[in-house]
Write a protein that holds these residues in place. Structure first.
Motif, PDB file in Angstrom:
ATOM      1  N   SER A  59       0.852  -1.192   0.000  1.00 57.31           N
ATOM      2  CA  SER A  59       0.000   0.000   0.000  1.00 57.31           C
ATOM      3  C   SER A  59       0.887   1.242   0.000  1.00 57.31           C
ATOM      4  O   SER A  59       2.099   1.148   0.183  1.00 57.31           O
ATOM      5  CB  SER A  59      -0.906   0.001   1.238  1.00 57.31           C
ATOM      6  OG  SER A  59      -0.121   0.172   2.396  1.00 57.31           O
ATOM      7  N   LYS A  60       0.267   2.403  -0.197  1.00 56.02           N
ATOM      8  CA  LYS A  60       1.037   3.656  -0.244  1.00 56.02           C
ATOM      9  C   LYS A  60       1.861   3.861   1.028  1.00 56.02           C
ATOM     10  O   LYS A  60       2.963   4.394   0.970  1.00 56.02           O
ATOM     11  CB  LYS A  60       0.098   4.846  -0.445  1.00 56.02           C
ATOM     12  CG  LYS A  60      -0.497   4.919  -1.827  1.00 56.02           C
ATOM     13  CD  LYS A  60      -1.234   6.219  -2.072  1.00 56.02           C
ATOM     14  CE  LYS A  60      -2.402   6.375  -1.132  1.00 56.02           C
ATOM     15  NZ  LYS A  60      -3.285   7.499  -1.493  1.00 56.02           N
ATOM     16  N   ASN A 115      11.549  -1.263 -15.864  1.00 54.03           N
ATOM     17  CA  ASN A 115      10.670  -1.161 -14.689  1.00 54.03           C
ATOM     18  C   ASN A 115      11.438  -0.664 -13.474  1.00 54.03           C
ATOM     19  O   ASN A 115      10.887   0.067 -12.650  1.00 54.03           O
ATOM     20  CB  ASN A 115      10.000  -2.503 -14.386  1.00 54.03           C
ATOM     21  CG  ASN A 115       8.892  -2.820 -15.360  1.00 54.03           C
ATOM     22  OD1 ASN A 115       8.405  -1.954 -16.079  1.00 54.03           O
ATOM     23  ND2 ASN A 115       8.491  -4.073 -15.410  1.00 54.03           N
ATOM     24  N   LYS A 152      11.568   2.882 -13.917  1.00 52.69           N
ATOM     25  CA  LYS A 152      10.244   3.464 -13.643  1.00 52.69           C
ATOM     26  C   LYS A 152      10.032   3.621 -12.135  1.00 52.69           C
ATOM     27  O   LYS A 152       9.444   4.608 -11.689  1.00 52.69           O
ATOM     28  CB  LYS A 152       9.129   2.586 -14.221  1.00 52.69           C
ATOM     29  CG  LYS A 152       8.949   2.719 -15.712  1.00 52.69           C
ATOM     30  CD  LYS A 152       7.825   1.797 -16.177  1.00 52.69           C
ATOM     31  CE  LYS A 152       7.712   1.763 -17.681  1.00 52.69           C
ATOM     32  NZ  LYS A 152       6.754   0.749 -18.145  1.00 52.69           N
ATOM     33  N   GLU A 165       1.544   5.790  -6.069  1.00 51.17           N
ATOM     34  CA  GLU A 165       0.548   5.093  -6.894  1.00 51.17           C
ATOM     35  C   GLU A 165       1.186   4.496  -8.143  1.00 51.17           C
ATOM     36  O   GLU A 165       0.789   3.415  -8.595  1.00 51.17           O
ATOM     37  CB  GLU A 165      -0.581   6.055  -7.304  1.00 51.17           C
ATOM     38  CG  GLU A 165      -1.500   6.452  -6.172  1.00 51.17           C
ATOM     39  CD  GLU A 165      -0.991   7.611  -5.310  1.00 51.17           C
ATOM     40  OE1 GLU A 165      -1.687   7.984  -4.358  1.00 51.17           O
ATOM     41  OE2 GLU A 165       0.117   8.138  -5.574  1.00 51.17           O
ATOM     42  N   GLU A 166       2.181   5.197  -8.723  1.00 47.42           N
ATOM     43  CA  GLU A 166       2.856   4.685  -9.925  1.00 47.42           C
ATOM     44  C   GLU A 166       3.545   3.351  -9.628  1.00 47.42           C
ATOM     45  O   GLU A 166       3.539   2.447 -10.450  1.00 47.42           O
ATOM     46  CB  GLU A 166       3.894   5.688 -10.416  1.00 47.42           C
ATOM     47  CG  GLU A 166       3.304   6.921 -11.070  1.00 47.42           C
ATOM     48  CD  GLU A 166       4.366   7.936 -11.442  1.00 47.42           C
ATOM     49  OE1 GLU A 166       5.379   7.548 -12.055  1.00 47.42           O
ATOM     50  OE2 GLU A 166       4.195   9.126 -11.085  1.00 47.42           O
ATOM     51  N   ILE A 222       2.720   1.198  -7.162  1.00 46.58           N
ATOM     52  CA  ILE A 222       1.675   0.188  -6.933  1.00 46.58           C
ATOM     53  C   ILE A 222       1.115  -0.293  -8.275  1.00 46.58           C
ATOM     54  O   ILE A 222       0.933  -1.490  -8.483  1.00 46.58           O
ATOM     55  CB  ILE A 222       0.564   0.750  -6.021  1.00 46.58           C
ATOM     56  CG1 ILE A 222       1.135   0.926  -4.598  1.00 46.58           C
ATOM     57  CG2 ILE A 222      -0.660  -0.166  -6.008  1.00 46.58           C
ATOM     58  CD1 ILE A 222       0.235   1.662  -3.642  1.00 46.58           C
ATOM     59  N   ALA A 223       0.889   0.633  -9.207  1.00 49.63           N
ATOM     60  CA  ALA A 223       0.355   0.262 -10.519  1.00 49.63           C
ATOM     61  C   ALA A 223       1.296  -0.678 -11.249  1.00 49.63           C
ATOM     62  O   ALA A 223       0.859  -1.626 -11.912  1.00 49.63           O
ATOM     63  CB  ALA A 223       0.120   1.527 -11.356  1.00 49.63           C
ATOM     64  N   LEU A 224       2.589  -0.457 -11.127  1.00 51.31           N
ATOM     65  CA  LEU A 224       3.592  -1.308 -11.777  1.00 51.31           C
ATOM     66  C   LEU A 224       3.488  -2.751 -11.261  1.00 51.31           C
ATOM     67  O   LEU A 224       3.509  -3.694 -12.044  1.00 51.31           O
ATOM     68  CB  LEU A 224       4.984  -0.730 -11.491  1.00 51.31           C
ATOM     69  CG  LEU A 224       6.121  -1.104 -12.411  1.00 51.31           C
ATOM     70  CD1 LEU A 224       5.808  -0.725 -13.850  1.00 51.31           C
ATOM     71  CD2 LEU A 224       7.388  -0.404 -11.954  1.00 51.31           C
ATOM     72  N   ASP A 238       0.831  -4.011  -9.733  1.00 53.02           N
ATOM     73  CA  ASP A 238      -0.523  -4.511  -9.995  1.00 53.02           C
ATOM     74  C   ASP A 238      -0.675  -5.060 -11.409  1.00 53.02           C
ATOM     75  O   ASP A 238      -1.564  -5.850 -11.683  1.00 53.02           O
ATOM     76  CB  ASP A 238      -1.570  -3.414  -9.765  1.00 53.02           C
ATOM     77  CG  ASP A 238      -1.867  -3.229  -8.281  1.00 53.02           C
ATOM     78  OD1 ASP A 238      -1.438  -4.073  -7.469  1.00 53.02           O
ATOM     79  OD2 ASP A 238      -2.513  -2.223  -7.937  1.00 53.02           O
ATOM     80  N   GLU A 239       0.196  -4.618 -12.333  1.00 51.07           N
ATOM     81  CA  GLU A 239       0.126  -5.100 -13.719  1.00 51.07           C
ATOM     82  C   GLU A 239       0.406  -6.603 -13.802  1.00 51.07           C
ATOM     83  O   GLU A 239      -0.005  -7.255 -14.731  1.00 51.07           O
ATOM     84  CB  GLU A 239       1.125  -4.352 -14.595  1.00 51.07           C
ATOM     85  CG  GLU A 239       0.700  -2.945 -14.923  1.00 51.07           C
ATOM     86  CD  GLU A 239       1.793  -2.158 -15.653  1.00 51.07           C
ATOM     87  OE1 GLU A 239       2.717  -2.783 -16.214  1.00 51.07           O
ATOM     88  OE2 GLU A 239       1.702  -0.920 -15.652  1.00 51.07           O
ATOM     89  N   ASN A 278      -0.187 -10.241 -12.789  1.00 51.31           N
ATOM     90  CA  ASN A 278      -1.236 -11.037 -12.131  1.00 51.31           C
ATOM     91  C   ASN A 278      -0.799 -12.452 -11.958  1.00 51.31           C
ATOM     92  O   ASN A 278      -0.577 -13.206 -12.757  1.00 51.31           O
ATOM     93  CB  ASN A 278      -2.546 -10.942 -12.906  1.00 51.31           C
ATOM     94  CG  ASN A 278      -3.173  -9.574 -12.707  1.00 51.31           C
ATOM     95  OD1 ASN A 278      -3.114  -9.017 -11.622  1.00 51.31           O
ATOM     96  ND2 ASN A 278      -3.744  -9.016 -13.754  1.00 51.31           N
TER      97      ASN A 278
END
Length: 145
Positions: A7-8, A124, A127, A135-136, A138-140, A142-143, A145
Motif C-alpha cells: 500500500s502507499k 521497470n 520506472k 501510486e505509480e 503500486i500500478a507497476l 498490480d500489472e 497477475n
C-alpha cells in the motif's frame, strides 16, 4: 480482512541512506510500523545479509528475514524504498531500489515471483526510481497477475 501486501504507506520515495545496515533497518522498520512483522524481524533481516547479500543486480536489493524468522511474520507484506543516490551493499554493489519482504507461510514465494517478473525488465527498475508518486509504483506491481 487481510492487509494489502503493498500500500502507499509501505512506500518511501527519494530517501537518503548511508549504509547497508541503515538501508535494511529502514526497509524492515516500515514492515514493523505497519504491523506486518514483529520488531525482532528486522534483526533477522540483518542476519540474512550476513549469511548472503540480498543484492539482486540492477541496483536492486530484496531484504528479508532468515528461515527461522517466519514465526515473526504476522501478515505478508512488502515495503519499497527508493534511494536515488544509492547505498553501497558491499563489493561495489550500489542499491537504489529496496524491496523488503515478509511472507506468511509460503506466500513469500508468490510475492517473490511477482517481484521477479516486475524487476526482470530493467525499464521497470528505472520506472520505480523515476516514480513521482507511490501510486505509480503500486500500478507497476498490480500489472503482474
Amino acid at each position: 480482512m487481510a492487509k494489502e501486501i503493498l500500500s502507499k504507506e509501505n512506500i518511501d520515495l527519494n530517501v537518503t541512506l548511508s549504509s547497508k545496515e541503515e538501508a535494511v533497518r529502514y526497509t524492515g522498520e516500515i514492515l514493523v510500523n505497519k504491523g506486518y512483522v514483529e520488531a525482532s524481524y528486522v534483526d533477522k533481516m540483518l542476519e540474512r545479509e550476513e549469511l548472503t547479500s540480498t543484492f539482486m543486480g540492477n541496483n536492486v536489493a530484496i531484504p528479508h528475514g532468515t528461515e527461522d524468522a517466519k514465526g515473526l511474520v504476522k501478515e505478508t507484506g512488502l515495503s519499497v524504498v527508493t534511494i536515488p543516490d544509492g547505498v553501497d551493499f558491499g563489493d561495489g554493489n550500489i542499491v537504489k531500489v529496496l524491496i523488503g519482504i515478509a511472507g506468511k507461510g509460503d506466500e513469500h514465494l508468490e510475492v517473490l515471483s511477482k517481484i521477479a517478473i516486475v524487476l526482470s525488465e530493467e525499464e521497470n527498475i528505472q520506472k520505480i526510481l523515476d516514480a513521482g508518486s507511490k501510486e505509480e509504483i503500486i500500478a507497476l506491481f498490480d500489472e503482474v497477475n
